[in-house]
Design a protein around this motif. Structure first.
Motif, PDB file in Angstrom:
ATOM      1  N   GLU A  22      -7.086  -8.102   2.508  1.00  0.00           N
ATOM      2  CA  GLU A  22      -5.712  -7.796   2.867  1.00  0.00           C
ATOM      3  C   GLU A  22      -5.489  -6.299   2.990  1.00  0.00           C
ATOM      4  O   GLU A  22      -4.627  -5.849   3.722  1.00  0.00           O
ATOM      5  CB  GLU A  22      -4.748  -8.376   1.842  1.00  0.00           C
ATOM      6  N   ALA A  23      -6.262  -5.494   2.273  1.00  0.00           N
ATOM      7  CA  ALA A  23      -6.081  -4.049   2.333  1.00  0.00           C
ATOM      8  C   ALA A  23      -6.338  -3.529   3.734  1.00  0.00           C
ATOM      9  O   ALA A  23      -5.726  -2.555   4.163  1.00  0.00           O
ATOM     10  CB  ALA A  23      -7.000  -3.349   1.336  1.00  0.00           C
ATOM     11  N   ASP A  24      -7.241  -4.160   4.480  1.00  0.00           N
ATOM     12  CA  ASP A  24      -7.523  -3.728   5.837  1.00  0.00           C
ATOM     13  C   ASP A  24      -6.369  -4.048   6.777  1.00  0.00           C
ATOM     14  O   ASP A  24      -6.193  -3.397   7.800  1.00  0.00           O
ATOM     15  CB  ASP A  24      -8.802  -4.403   6.362  1.00  0.00           C
ATOM     16  N   ASP A  25      -5.594  -5.063   6.461  1.00  0.00           N
ATOM     17  CA  ASP A  25      -4.489  -5.465   7.312  1.00  0.00           C
ATOM     18  C   ASP A  25      -3.193  -4.741   6.972  1.00  0.00           C
ATOM     19  O   ASP A  25      -2.228  -4.821   7.712  1.00  0.00           O
ATOM     20  CB  ASP A  25      -4.239  -6.975   7.174  1.00  0.00           C
ATOM     21  N   ASP A  26      -3.146  -4.052   5.855  1.00  0.00           N
ATOM     22  CA  ASP A  26      -1.926  -3.416   5.386  1.00  0.00           C
ATOM     23  C   ASP A  26      -1.841  -1.994   5.922  1.00  0.00           C
ATOM     24  O   ASP A  26      -2.618  -1.134   5.531  1.00  0.00           O
ATOM     25  CB  ASP A  26      -1.908  -3.407   3.848  1.00  0.00           C
ATOM     26  N   PRO A  27      -0.872  -1.705   6.795  1.00  0.00           N
ATOM     27  CA  PRO A  27      -0.773  -0.359   7.343  1.00  0.00           C
ATOM     28  C   PRO A  27      -0.355   0.676   6.310  1.00  0.00           C
ATOM     29  O   PRO A  27      -0.468   1.862   6.547  1.00  0.00           O
ATOM     30  CB  PRO A  27       0.302  -0.494   8.431  1.00  0.00           C
ATOM     31  N   VAL A  28       0.130   0.234   5.166  1.00  0.00           N
ATOM     32  CA  VAL A  28       0.557   1.165   4.139  1.00  0.00           C
ATOM     33  C   VAL A  28      -0.540   1.391   3.108  1.00  0.00           C
ATOM     34  O   VAL A  28      -0.440   2.260   2.269  1.00  0.00           O
ATOM     35  CB  VAL A  28       1.857   0.662   3.455  1.00  0.00           C
ATOM     36  N   ALA A  29      -1.622   0.629   3.171  1.00  0.00           N
ATOM     37  CA  ALA A  29      -2.719   0.829   2.227  1.00  0.00           C
ATOM     38  C   ALA A  29      -3.187   2.267   2.363  1.00  0.00           C
ATOM     39  O   ALA A  29      -3.327   2.797   3.446  1.00  0.00           O
ATOM     40  CB  ALA A  29      -3.858  -0.135   2.516  1.00  0.00           C
ATOM     41  N   GLY A  30      -3.380   2.918   1.259  1.00  0.00           N
ATOM     42  CA  GLY A  30      -3.787   4.316   1.289  1.00  0.00           C
ATOM     43  C   GLY A  30      -2.610   5.263   1.176  1.00  0.00           C
ATOM     44  O   GLY A  30      -2.787   6.460   1.141  1.00  0.00           O
ATOM     45  N   THR A  31      -1.382   4.743   1.148  1.00  0.00           N
ATOM     46  CA  THR A  31      -0.239   5.622   0.975  1.00  0.00           C
ATOM     47  C   THR A  31       0.067   5.831  -0.494  1.00  0.00           C
ATOM     48  O   THR A  31       0.994   6.520  -0.834  1.00  0.00           O
ATOM     49  CB  THR A  31       1.030   5.071   1.662  1.00  0.00           C
ATOM     50  N   GLY A  32      -0.718   5.238  -1.360  1.00  0.00           N
ATOM     51  CA  GLY A  32      -0.498   5.418  -2.781  1.00  0.00           C
ATOM     52  C   GLY A  32       0.209   4.214  -3.355  1.00  0.00           C
ATOM     53  O   GLY A  32       1.128   3.669  -2.762  1.00  0.00           O
ATOM     54  N   GLU A  33      -0.258   3.806  -4.503  1.00  0.00           N
ATOM     55  CA  GLU A  33       0.320   2.646  -5.171  1.00  0.00           C
ATOM     56  C   GLU A  33       1.733   2.964  -5.624  1.00  0.00           C
ATOM     57  O   GLU A  33       2.001   4.014  -6.176  1.00  0.00           O
ATOM     58  CB  GLU A  33      -0.553   2.302  -6.373  1.00  0.00           C
ATOM     59  N   GLY A  34       2.641   2.048  -5.393  1.00  0.00           N
ATOM     60  CA  GLY A  34       3.997   2.206  -5.878  1.00  0.00           C
ATOM     61  C   GLY A  34       4.848   3.176  -5.092  1.00  0.00           C
ATOM     62  O   GLY A  34       5.841   3.649  -5.602  1.00  0.00           O
ATOM     63  N   VAL A  35       4.486   3.490  -3.860  1.00  0.00           N
ATOM     64  CA  VAL A  35       5.282   4.395  -3.050  1.00  0.00           C
ATOM     65  C   VAL A  35       6.163   3.551  -2.136  1.00  0.00           C
ATOM     66  O   VAL A  35       5.658   2.843  -1.272  1.00  0.00           O
ATOM     67  CB  VAL A  35       4.390   5.340  -2.213  1.00  0.00           C
ATOM     68  N   PRO A  36       7.471   3.628  -2.327  1.00  0.00           N
ATOM     69  CA  PRO A  36       8.367   2.776  -1.547  1.00  0.00           C
ATOM     70  C   PRO A  36       8.568   3.286  -0.123  1.00  0.00           C
ATOM     71  O   PRO A  36       8.423   4.479   0.152  1.00  0.00           O
ATOM     72  CB  PRO A  36       9.680   2.862  -2.326  1.00  0.00           C
ATOM     73  N   HIS A  37       8.876   2.368   0.771  1.00  0.00           N
ATOM     74  CA  HIS A  37       9.334   2.756   2.102  1.00  0.00           C
ATOM     75  C   HIS A  37      10.784   3.174   1.951  1.00  0.00           C
ATOM     76  O   HIS A  37      11.542   2.564   1.215  1.00  0.00           O
ATOM     77  CB  HIS A  37       9.235   1.572   3.067  1.00  0.00           C
ATOM     78  N   GLY A  38      11.170   4.206   2.619  1.00  0.00           N
ATOM     79  CA  GLY A  38      12.555   4.648   2.556  1.00  0.00           C
ATOM     80  C   GLY A  38      12.738   5.839   1.645  1.00  0.00           C
ATOM     81  O   GLY A  38      11.786   6.409   1.112  1.00  0.00           O
TER      82      GLY A  38
END
Length: 177
Positions: free
Chosen positions: A118-134
């Motif tokens: 699933e990490a390969d499909d997640d465009p937010v993977a690599g943005t840091g754990e627990g970093v919210p959108h917004g």
């Protein structure tokens, strides 16, 4: 492309200076840079913008702790300058979490081999754990200067210019753009 500027409030109005963030590694470094821009300990705003992806406002009032607002934490987390602003405190994380060896997941994938497809499909993977959108941070950081929380949250494109206009410092800011 990034744009970063310092706006220092003086008794004669706002003074602007563009700033290089290449030597800034921490929020403390950024706060020190801001304090150097105002020897009288007046209010200094650090405005950082990455095209239309995100913007950040850091407010330094004398020796007080900096107040921070970031328009999109997930977008900022993908940026070296954004990472400076996204402190553990701002994100509501315990800074000691990363130091606990018992919390590490040692499942044989430490060398970068992921068993999570699933990490390969997640465009937010690599943005840091627990970093919210917004947005994150103090949305009232500019209230007393004429930019309400609602106005700040509604800014999207060319936010730094709009903030400067609201402060009456747009001409001053344009001198360093």
């Amino acid at each position: 492309m990034y744009f970063a500027a310092l706006l220092a409030r003086t008794e004669d109005g706002w003074e602007a200076s563009d700033t290089e963030l290449d030597d800034v590694e921490t929020l403390s470094d950024l706060a020190d840079l801001a304090r150097e821009a105002s020897p009288d300990e007046d209010t200094v705003l650090v405005l950082i913008e990455q095209e239309d992806a995100w913007f950040g406002v850091v407010r330094v009032d004398g020796e007080e702790d900096p107040r921070i607002y970031v328009s999109d934490a997930a977008a900022a987390a993908r940026s070296s300058y954004g990472e400076i602003l996204l402190t553990d405190e701002l994100l509501g994380r315990d800074p000691d979490d990363g130091d606990d060896l018992d919390a590490l997941d040692l499942d044989g994938t430490e060398d970068g081999d992921s068993d999570d497809d699933e990490a390969d499909d997640d465009p937010v993977a690599g943005t840091g754990e627990g970093v919210p959108h917004g947005p994150v941070g103090d949305a009232q950081v500019l209230d007393d200067l004429g930019v309400s929380e609602k106005e700040l949250r509604s800014l999207a494109t060319d936010a730094v210019t709009e903030i400067a206009e609201a402060l009456g410092a747009s001409e001053t800011l344009e001198t360093v753009r």
